[in-house]
Design an enzyme around this catalytic site. Structure first.
Site, PDB file in Angstrom:
ATOM      1  N   CYS A 122      89.733  48.834  47.460  1.00 48.10           N
ATOM      2  CA  CYS A 122      89.160  49.057  46.133  1.00 48.10           C
ATOM      3  C   CYS A 122      89.930  48.261  45.076  1.00 48.10           C
ATOM      4  CB  CYS A 122      89.173  50.546  45.807  1.00 48.10           C
ATOM      5  SG  CYS A 122      88.353  50.967  44.249  1.00 48.10           S
ATOM      6  N   CYS A 218      87.985  58.969  47.330  1.00 52.43           N
ATOM      7  CA  CYS A 218      86.908  59.496  46.482  1.00 52.43           C
ATOM      8  C   CYS A 218      85.617  59.766  47.234  1.00 52.43           C
ATOM      9  CB  CYS A 218      86.663  58.551  45.310  1.00 52.43           C
ATOM     10  SG  CYS A 218      86.181  56.878  45.766  1.00 52.43           S
TER      11      CYS A 218
END
Length: 386
Positions: A122, A218
């Site tokens: 990410c 997440c």
């Protein structure tokens, strides 16, 4: 009190981001206390702050997901901090980019028998690539984040250094940051402990002052990695054999994706000695297990290496440069040396266990403090210790 009531009474450091006074600084805001304090400190220092928050996955699901960054509540919290501190805030929909660059890679890596680190992907493919380009488009002279890492300008340009608060140091997850990105990035929290960050948030009256840190990946609810892989790749979890390193078939399993290198519990195998997952062979649908000593690794082959040290990285590897390395985020740096073995590789001074393909091998300076981050690479293969 509101966040900007009589700032002369606020006991908070006036940070210097190394750009002209009043210059525009883009702050990546996840909605947590760290990035919120980063934005607040930049505002108090007189910079033209613009906060940016990424929506990385389905908003309807995000609202119900607690303990993870960039969820629905986090977006709301980031907006409230921006309103309190008096700077503009934007939410960018990066859901498709995140799905392609991070979630799909997560599934493919697991199916290949490796253990991914989506938070690094990410940073590498979304936050420090696409978002950084957006920050430039918004006229930012720099982009600041709430990561616990230090950026120090050395004789050959910016260097990445470990955070002063070792318990919060995030250097392992930022090893793939490129030199040109490091030139643009700023990390104001690298010199302070987390307790100081929370104190400043409380002093400023920020709504996130007591907000818990994010714990989970997440998009992985409750840490159930296999369920996410099965959702992204239906039917991918094919049964196979659990095989001892001596070739003996011990049992059946319901899919290689349910196992990771170094795993001991939940193998479903009765044996006279403790057994660990030594390696995974997805092509044969085999989980290979063995005694703890079978986990020991002395050499690590790497791919997609990022070099943040001085000079040419390949030359450093070919000359056998001494470094220290971390092969897991929770382990301290250990003595090693770079080598060139048909490509980048690392030779460990002392063999380590549980070194898993797909994880990161991060390079540090060989001094006692292992202070400077010299880069790192993805573990492609390992060689067992003799």
């Amino acid at each position: 009190m509101t966040a900007l009531n009589d700032i002369s009474t606020i006991d908070a450091p006036r940070i210097d981001l190394g750009v002209p006074a009043g210059a525009r600084v883009i702050v990546a805001m996840s909605g947590g206390v760290d990035s919120s304090v980063t934005a607040a400190l930049a505002k108090l220092a007189g910079y033209d702050v613009v906060g940016v928050t990424l929506q990385l996955y389905d908003h309807g699901v995000a609202i119900q997901k607690k303990g993870a960054c960039c969820a629905g509540q986090d977006i709301h919290d980031a907006r409230r901090v921006a309103e309190a501190m008096g700077f503009p805030h934007y939410v960018l929909d990066y859901e498709n980019r995140f799905s392609e660059a991070v979630m799909e890679d997560f599934a493919d890596t697991y199916l290949a028998g490796a253990t991914p680190i989506p938070c690094v992907r990410c940073n590498e493919r979304v936050k420090f690539k696409d978002l950084l380009e957006t920050a430039r488009d918004l006229g930012g002279t720099a982009m600041a984040t709430g990561h616990y890492i230090r950026r120090v300008v050395g004789p050959n340009g910016p260097e990445m250094r470990r955070a002063h608060d070792a318990s919060k140091d995030q250097s392992y997850f930022l090893f793939s940051t490129k030199k040109d990105q490091l030139d643009y990035l700023r990390f104001p929290l690298g010199d302070m402990p987390k307790s100081e960050t929370r104190r400043i948030a409380s002093e400023l009256g920020l709504v996130v002052a007591d907000k818990p840190d994010s714990q989970d990946i997440c998009f992985v609810p409750e840490g159930k990695y296999a369920s996410v892989v099965e959702r992204l790749r239906p039917g991918a979890a094919e049964p196979g054999e659990i095989v001892h390193v001596d070739g003996t078939v011990l049992a059946r399993h319901q899919g290689v994706i349910h196992y990771t290198v170094g795993q001991r519990r939940g193998l479903g195998v009765a044996a006279g000695e403790p057994l660990y997952v030594v390696r995974l062979d997805p092509a044969k649908r085999q989980v290979i297990v063995g005694p703890r000593e079978a986990l020991m690794v002395s050499r690590i082959a790497l791919k997609d290496v990022t070099w943040l040290g001085d000079g040419d990285g390949e030359a450093a590897a070919r000359s056998g440069t001494k470094i220290a390395v971390k092969v897991r985020s929770t382990r301290p740096p250990a003595p090693a040396k770079l080598i060139w073995d048909e490509g980048w590789a690392v030779e460990l001074a002392t063999p380590e266990e549980g070194v898993a393909p797909g994880q990161a091998c991060v390079f540090y300076s060989p001094d006692a403090a292992h202070d400077r981050v010299l880069g790192g690479g993805w573990i492609a293969a390992t060689k067992a210790a003799a």
